[in-house]
Design an enzyme around this catalytic site. Structure first.
Site, PDB file in Angstrom:
ATOM      1  N   ARG A   1       0.833  -1.193   0.000  1.00 49.49           N
ATOM      2  CA  ARG A   1       0.000   0.000   0.000  1.00 49.49           C
ATOM      3  C   ARG A   1       0.871   1.248   0.000  1.00 49.49           C
ATOM      4  O   ARG A   1       1.704   1.453   0.872  1.00 49.49           O
ATOM      5  CB  ARG A   1      -0.922  -0.001   1.228  1.00 49.49           C
TER       6      ARG A   1
ATOM      7  N   GLU B   1      -0.486  -0.365   9.838  1.00 50.17           N
ATOM      8  CA  GLU B   1       0.183   0.916   9.597  1.00 50.17           C
ATOM      9  C   GLU B   1      -0.819   2.071   9.573  1.00 50.17           C
ATOM     10  O   GLU B   1      -0.534   3.165  10.051  1.00 50.17           O
ATOM     11  CB  GLU B   1       0.953   0.890   8.281  1.00 50.17           C
TER      12      GLU B   1
END
Length: 328
Positions: A63, A103
């Site tokens: 990502r 995250e």
């Protein structure tokens, strides 16, 4: 590596690291921000708190883009409720703590001004860290299609996953995996259109087989063509002649065709999965088969199941009966 060995690794590797079944090893985004109504926070086994400054992101996280609006919503939730789902981390050779899954929560916690966050530390290899990072992001369904395709390809290239493996572990159809991987055949300029949202994944796939994919993709974007119109154009068939507007000699292009029943149904199913996940605080998967189907709720420990039972019982009875899960 044989397909059986790949499946065995999938079935036991992720489950042993995070808990639960392999397909539910990593919680979905919808399950993380909100606790069950009135439920106390339940600590995970091996959970501890670390300063946000002690954590660092996974450099191989597929990502690359974090939507600012979604991140702001999660920040507001964390500011009110705290970080409900602990962040999965591993200790590197240098002694630092590297994020394996979570995250987005870590970034939102920083924005919310938190000094510490709950974490679960696991011994995780580089290979396992990559697998979890890719699967965790893909299951949340908020990667852009190019990031998703790159994640699939990394697992295939580096760990000999088959398309069937990916479909099983991610809860996707094999055709979805194959169609997503086709996007990697596009030139970088067209991939950028998809990543920016200028071109849908469905329309982009029609450009793969064209002699000049970039020019074809630009024609789709400039003409505002729907996926169905792009498919017609890709077959070399003429588009329907647009009808002129009332009271004007000028012609305008026919409005894009409405989405197919399958597209609407898939979109509605994803929206319902998110709604149920937000309400129950658990990952939810809906599989439709004709007019019927199945609903799956994944829990990682019996406390979550107890909370779910309490929530369901309070809906059907004025008196809340204590679940007897642990005695079953």
């Amino acid at each position: 590596m044989s397909e059986d060995k790949g499946r065995q690794r999938l079935g036991r590797g992720l489950a042993s690291l995070i808990g639960g079944s392999a397909s539910s090893a990593v919680p979905s985004r919808a399950a993380t921000p909100f606790p069950l109504p009135g439920a106390a926070r339940v600590e995970e086994p091996g959970e501890r708190k670390l300063a946000v400054s002690e954590l660092s992101p996974n450099p191989r996280n597929p990502r690359r883009h974090f939507d600012e609006t979604d991140l702001a919503e999660l920040t507001a939730s964390i500011r009110q409720h705290g970080v409900v789902q602990p962040i999965l981390v591993r200790k590197t050779a240098s002694g630092a703590f590297e994020i394996v899954a979570g995250e987005r929560r870590w970034r939102a916690a920083q924005e919310a001004g938190l000094k510490q966050v709950p974490v679960v530390v696991r011994e995780i290899s580089d290979r396992e860290s990559l697998e979890i990072a890719i699967i965790e992001n893909v299951q949340r369904a908020d990667l852009d299609p190019i990031e998703e395709a790159m994640g699939y390809q990394m697992l295939i290239d580096e760990h000999e996953y088959t398309q069937s493996d990916l479909a099983d572990i991610l809860g996707k159809s094999r055709s979805h995996v194959a169609n997503t991987l086709r996007l990697l055949k596009l030139p970088d300029s067209v991939k950028e259109m998809v990543a920016k949202g200028e071109l849908s994944a469905g329309a982009a796939r029609t450009a793969v087989s064209q002699d000049d994919p970039e020019a074809f993709a630009r024609q789709i974007v400039d003409g505002g063509l729907s996926v169905r119109e792009a498919e017609t154009l890709a077959r070399g068939e003429p588009l329907p002649e647009p009808a002129p507007p009332r009271g004007s000699a000028q012609k305008r292009r026919t409005p894009p065709a409405p989405p197919s029943v399958a597209e609407v149904r898939e979109s509605d199913t994803q929206a319902l999965e998110k709604l149920l996940s937000d309400t129950l605080g658990l990952p939810v998967a809906i599989e439709l088969r004709g007019e019927g189907g199945s609903l799956r709720l994944d829990f990682r420990h019996l406390d979550q199941l107890d909370h779910l039972c309490r929530l369901l019982q309070t809906r059907v009875s004025a008196e809340s009966a204590e679940p007897r899960i642990r005695s079953l």
